[in-house]
Design an enzyme around this catalytic site. Structure first.
Site, PDB file in Angstrom:
ATOM      1  CE  LYS A 191      -1.942   2.721   2.561  1.00 51.29           C
ATOM      2  NZ  LYS A 191      -1.535   4.387   2.275  1.00 51.29           N
ATOM      3  CD  GLU A 265      12.986   2.879   9.081  1.00 55.28           C
ATOM      4  OE1 GLU A 265      12.878   3.068   7.749  1.00 55.28           O
ATOM      5  OE2 GLU A 265      12.871   3.642   9.794  1.00 55.28           O
ATOM      6  CB  CYS A 299      12.674   7.859   9.183  1.00 57.59           C
ATOM      7  SG  CYS A 299      13.858   6.765   8.206  1.00 57.59           S
ATOM      8  CD  GLU A 396      10.195  11.873  12.448  1.00 52.27           C
ATOM      9  OE1 GLU A 396       8.933  11.512  12.817  1.00 52.27           O
ATOM     10  OE2 GLU A 396      11.066  11.686  11.897  1.00 52.27           O
TER      11      GLU A 396
END
Lengths: 494, 295, 269
Positions: A191, A265, A299, A396
């Protein structure tokens, strides 16, 4: 375009160097890739995928509804026994074909990746696409060597893998997910992310060209709801997710009690640590690469810059000067260093967090550059006077914003670097090898870069500690998440 | 005094130099860049077989590299051995092109300091505007930084008004750390320009070496306020390499360094490649090398 | 059409990326062809070429070597009909190349690793190429017998000098032509046809050879003795007969042509 360097007049500038999209052949509309072909959505919709640099339409794609997701899983299930029954060599040969086809269509893929996602063509051309090909090539070679990669254990595939990938490296993340899964004899439902479905659909065409047996891979773009549906499907054997920590936690919760192996992750707030005995000019390059590569949509971005106090002023001065030379603008210009922000939503999140930084008392400097009227843009930004408790130091941002903190001793650097629920990556800049290894050993991070940053290779494992996720991608450790090695207890969670 | 070497990370520097080599320089930028590069060329002949006749032809080319393309500027200087300085000076009189001379027992530098000073004095007396000296690699490689610097100071002393370029001969130094250290020694000793190579041995102005030296200059200028120029010599034989040099300068030191008062390219065959590439930007066609005279 | 005179092939040795006649000028008959009868001087030239090519080959990334071996497989597949060997021999050889193309960047973590020494050091062991590897190919199968020993040596970043099947040298010499259209750099593989009884000792006795792989099942004692003069590594193996036997024990094949280097580095500021 003009940059910070307007303080002196420009003697010589690079003329526009646009990468031409003329050779790109996109369909008017893409269906869902299920069971070997593109199909109309059943209960899904058609959506336009937008170029974040121009706000123009790149292509129309289908988003999967719950019924479509179910169909995709059924196709994967039906194809799985046949795929697993092939010899490893034969499975590998399909994957080698895919790798070679990605290389052949590399230029087209790079252009489309930049158009759909906003990243500079130099990055999609030199990093994303070559690494995607390399990933398929690497795992193709594992397909007939699985037990060697698993310490001699007899292994079996898990079955059907549901895989959800993010918008920051669309094609590359698809490769990171599909290549090991397929090499190990699993079939997959992938996806792609809501804002960046197009290169995954070109990959679907490549899978067709490689004559991959129908049903081995399904590619079904969709929004967050489609991902949530996929994860809750009863007939999957494995889930792999790359994305935000908050969604990762939701997925882990959704799978509770089902005994389904999961790899996550997730996000990070990685520390890039510069010691006084570093090669300072190269460290500055590493800092820039660490946070401005892909506009900071990474990331493992080095978003917290920890500088030893004795060289802090020098490093910040060099960094600010260097930031002024960054060329921000048209992703399709070959000289662009920093492209567009992926979406309006992401731009709003970055803007809000940066505002909080100023409110909390940090000192903000933003590069002055001409930005286009249309599209989503955020100029590279540096915060000094940052305290560890500030939101910009803890949360973040996922944008081109770096927060500077200082430290006096190695022990302090380690302590500050580890003071976060995240644990994805870290950078260490020092000329002293023994220090680099000692600090690496002490950091709670899954990837430690010494005197470099943002280096990826299919043979090198990647993944996080703590709330940056678990499981590894790359190398022989990347096989483990897709294999069952305790054949007497199929319900064991890896 | 024990030598303390600076830290240069080789992988990092080569990566940065290579990334800057990917800048796409097209159309007007390419034309302008080529003209800029021509204006920075030190057109060089340093052969045992050089004669006044050869040097005069070279000077004519230096002043007007391409009669059919008058917008191409003169080069910066002509660089010769001391024995041909007088001829060069005369041929370049009134043109604005400088007379540069190598000196100090070029290229090896393996002679006494007295001989090296005499060599320099003769070149200056014959009319050299610029002196390109070589550092003593023998002193450098034995760790005698003081002697390396002393020689430069003494040569600078006899240069008078001539400006002094100090050749590090980077391919003999062994590492980027050494290149950076030698750059610092030369600048501290009073060099007006630091230069990569003699062009007579090994690799010359590789992108990595040039970048190390530009970064050293940047730090020196920031610290002292004194501007030192850079000359890339050796191995820069095609336009692409020359344009790469310009990118390195622009993105390390800034546009104010894009002038032949601060940056030079030592070359011989490069000039014709620049002309060929320039012609291609005008006509769209790949040129025939023979269309441009060697001298 | 049937009156058209075909242009006959001249078979040559493959040394340093070039097709050369034997320096001895001798030849043997193989069917309707004259094939070069290689000499000890050809062996000498081949080893020199292999040494020269070794640094460049080992200097490539493991990924690049894998790509080159895979392209070698592509080239062999596309020229399969031209190789004078049985179809099954050719297909097995292609698959062996694919298999070893996949090993180039994987045998390192399997054969090497981190050594948890009882002192504050980071210690790691890395398998590195041994250098120039000699291969004495069996008579049969004429292609797979050669490729099964060639592929692992190349995958481990070595360069190779091979003595071809004496009975049926043509498929091996054809392989040289295939290498011409793959991206295998010149000198990485060198192929010599001729009398095994002359060539194998010349190869085994060459002091600049690092290792020799003998897949013939004969000449063991002679090769061992010659190798001992310069501590050349020796591996005797039976010929691979099909894909399965050729890939049954890849680690042993790879180990035989690698050297393990162990490094130590202090950990501590």
């Amino acid at each position: 375009m003009a940059t910070q360097e307007q303080r002196t007049s420009i003697v010589w500038d690079y003329a526009p160097a646009p990468e031409s999209p003329d050779h790109v052949r996109l369909r008017d509309s893409y269906g869902l890739f299920i069971d070997g072909d593109f199909r109309d959505p059943g209960d899904g919709t058609r959506v336009q995928s937008i170029n974040p640099a121009t706000e123009e339409v790149v292509a129309e794609v289908a988003f999967a509804g719950p019924g479509d997701v179910r169909r995709a899983v059924e196709a994967a299930r039906a194809a799985q026994p046949g795929w697993a029954a092939l010899s490893g060599l034969e499975r590998g040969k399909y994957l080698f074909r895919v790798a070679r086809l990605i290389q052949e269509r590399a230029r087209e893929l790079a252009v489309v990746e930049s158009m759909d996602g906003g990243k500079p063509i130099r990055e999609s051309r030199d990093v994303d696409v070559p690494l995607a090909a390399a990933h398929f090539f690497h795992y193709a070679g594992w397909a007939d060597k699985l037990s060697y990669g698993m310490g001699g254990r007899a292994v079996e595939p898990l079955g059907v893998a549901g895989q959800i990938v993010p918008w920051n490296f669309p094609l590359l993340m698809a490769a990171w997910k599909l290549a090991p899964a397929l090499a190990c004899g699993n079939t997959a439902v992938l996806k792609p992310a809501e804002t960046t479905p197009v290169t995954a659909l070109l990959l679907a065409e490549i899978l067709q060209e490689a004559e991959l047996p129908p049903g081995v891979v399904q590619i079904v773009p969709g929004d967050g709801a489609a991902g949530a549906t996929l994860v809750r499907e009863p007939d999957i054997d494995k889930v792999a997710f790359t994305g935000s920590t908050s969604v990762g936690k939701n997925i882990q919760a959704a799978l509770a009690g089902r005994g389904i192996p999961l790899t996550l992750e997730l996000g990070g707030k990685s520390a890039n640590i510069v010691f006084e005995d570093a090669a300072l000019d190269q460290a500055v390059e590493g800092i820039v690469n660490g946070i401005f590569f892909n506009q900071g949509h990474v990331c493992c971005a080095g978003s917290r810059l920890l500088i030893q106090e004795s060289v802090a002023e020098t490093v910040v001065s060099k960094l600010w000067d260097r930031m002024g030379r960054l060329r921000v603008g048209d992703p399709l210009d070959k000289n662009t260093d920093v492209g567009a922000i992926n979406s309006r939503e992401q731009l709003e999140r970055i803007t809000a967090l940066v505002a909080s930084g100023e409110e909390e008392g940090a000192v903000r400097r933003t590069v002055v550059c001409d930005l286009p009227d249309r599209g989503y843009w955020f100029a590279p930004t540096l915060f000094t006077g940052v305290a560890p408790a500030h939101r910009i130091a803890a949360e973040e941002i996922f944008g081109p914003v770096v927060s500077v903190l200082t430290f006096r001793t190695q022990a302090e650097a380690i302590e500050k670097a580890n003071s976060t629920p995240y644990g994805l990556a870290a950078g260490i800049w020092t000329d002293k090898g023994s220090k680099a290894f000692e600090v690496a050993a002490a950091l709670q991070a899954g990837v430690v870069w010494q005197n470099t940053y943002n280096k990826f290779d299919p043979s090198a494992a990647f993944g996080g500690y703590k709330e940056s996720g678990f499981g590894r991608e790359g190398g022989m450790s990347g096989l483990r998440p897709y294999l069952r090695h305790d054949v007497s207890d199929p319900g064991v969670t890896l | 005094m024990i030598r303390r070497l600076p830290h240069v990370d080789r992988v990092g520097i080569e990566e940065r130099a290579a990334t800057l080599g990917k800048r796409s320089i097209k159309t007007t930028a390419k034309q302008q860049g080529i003209r800029l590069a021509v204006s920075m060329v030190d057109l060089t002949t340093l052969e045992g077989s050089d004669t006044p006749g050869k040097v005069r032809h070279l000077c004519a080319k230096a002043v007007c590299p391409a009669p059919s393309m008058p917008e191409i500027p003169s080069v910066a200087a002509v660089c010769v051995y001391p024995s041909l300085v007088a001829v060069t000076r005369e041929a370049l009189e009134g043109t604005g092109v400088k007379t540069a001379s190598v000196a100090t027992a070029f290229p090896s530098g393996q002679a006494s300091l007295d001989v090296k000073l005499r060599d320099t004095e003769e070149a200056v007396a014959a009319g050299a505007d610029e002196i390109d000296m070589v550092i003593s690699r023998e002193a450098f490689l034995t760790g005698d930084d003081a002697r390396v610097m002393e020689e430069i100071v003494r040569v600078k002393d006899v240069c008078g008004d001539a400006h002094l370029k100090v050749i590090l001969e980077t391919s003999e130094l062994g590492s980027y750390d050494h290149v950076r250290h030698a750059s610092m020694l030369a600048m501290e000793a009073g060099a007006d320009f630091i230069k990569t190579s003699t062009g007579k041995t090994g690799t010359g102005a590789t992108p990595g070496v040039v970048l190390v030296m530009l970064e050293a200059i940047r730090d020196y200028v920031d610290r002292t306020g004194r501007v030192v120029g850079m000359k890339a010599a050796g191995g820069v034989s095609v336009s692409k390499a020359a344009l790469h040099m310009l990118v390195l300068v622009k993105e390390t030191l800034g546009d104010e360094w894009l002038t032949n008062e601060r940056f030079r390219i030592g070359a011989s065959s490069l000039l014709n490649d620049l002309l060929m590439q320039y012609q291609k930007t005008e006509t769209g066609r790949y040129a025939r090398p023979e269309d441009f005279s060697k001298e | 059409m049937s009156d058209r005179l075909p242009v006959r092939k001249t078979y040559k040795l493959f040394i340093g990326g070039a097709f050369v006649r034997s320096e001895s000028g001798r030849y043997d008959r193989a069917g309707e062809f004259n094939i070069p009868r290689g000499s000890r001087k050809d062996v000498r030239d081949a080893v020199a070429a292999a040494r020269k090519a070794a640094v460049g080959w080992a200097g490539k990334t493991a990924y690049n070597r894998g790509q080159i071996l895979y392209r070698f497989a592509e080239a062999l597949e596309s020229r399969a009909a031209d190789i004078g060997a049985e179809r099954s021999d050719v297909e097995a050889s292609i698959d062996v190349l694919v298999h070893y193309a996949g090993w180039t960047d994987k045998f390192q973590p399997v054969l090497g690793g981190i050594n948890p020494v009882a002192a504050p050091f980071l210690s790691f062991s890395v398998p590195e190429p041994t250098g120039v590897v000699g291969v004495v190919a069996p008579d049969s199968p004429p292609l797979l017998g050669l490729v099964a020993e060639l592929a692992p040596a190349l995958a481990a970043a070595n360069t190779v000098v091979a003595v071809l099947s004496e009975d049926r040298p043509l498929p091996g010499l054809d392989l040289g032509e295939v290498m011409g259209i793959a991206d295998v750099p010149g000198g990485v593989v060198n192929l010599i046809s001729g009398r095994r009884s002359e060539l194998a000792p010349a190869l085994a006795g060459h002091h600049a050879l690092s290792a020799i792989v003998n897949a013939t099942g004969e000449l063991a004692a002679e090769i061992d003795k010659l190798a001992s003069e310069s501590v050349t590594r020796v591996r005797h193996t039976s010929p691979a007969t099909d894909y399965a036997t050729a890939t049954a024990d890849p680690l042993s094949r790879l180990e035989a042509v690698t050297e393990l280097k162990t490094a130590w580095h202090p950990v501590g500021a």
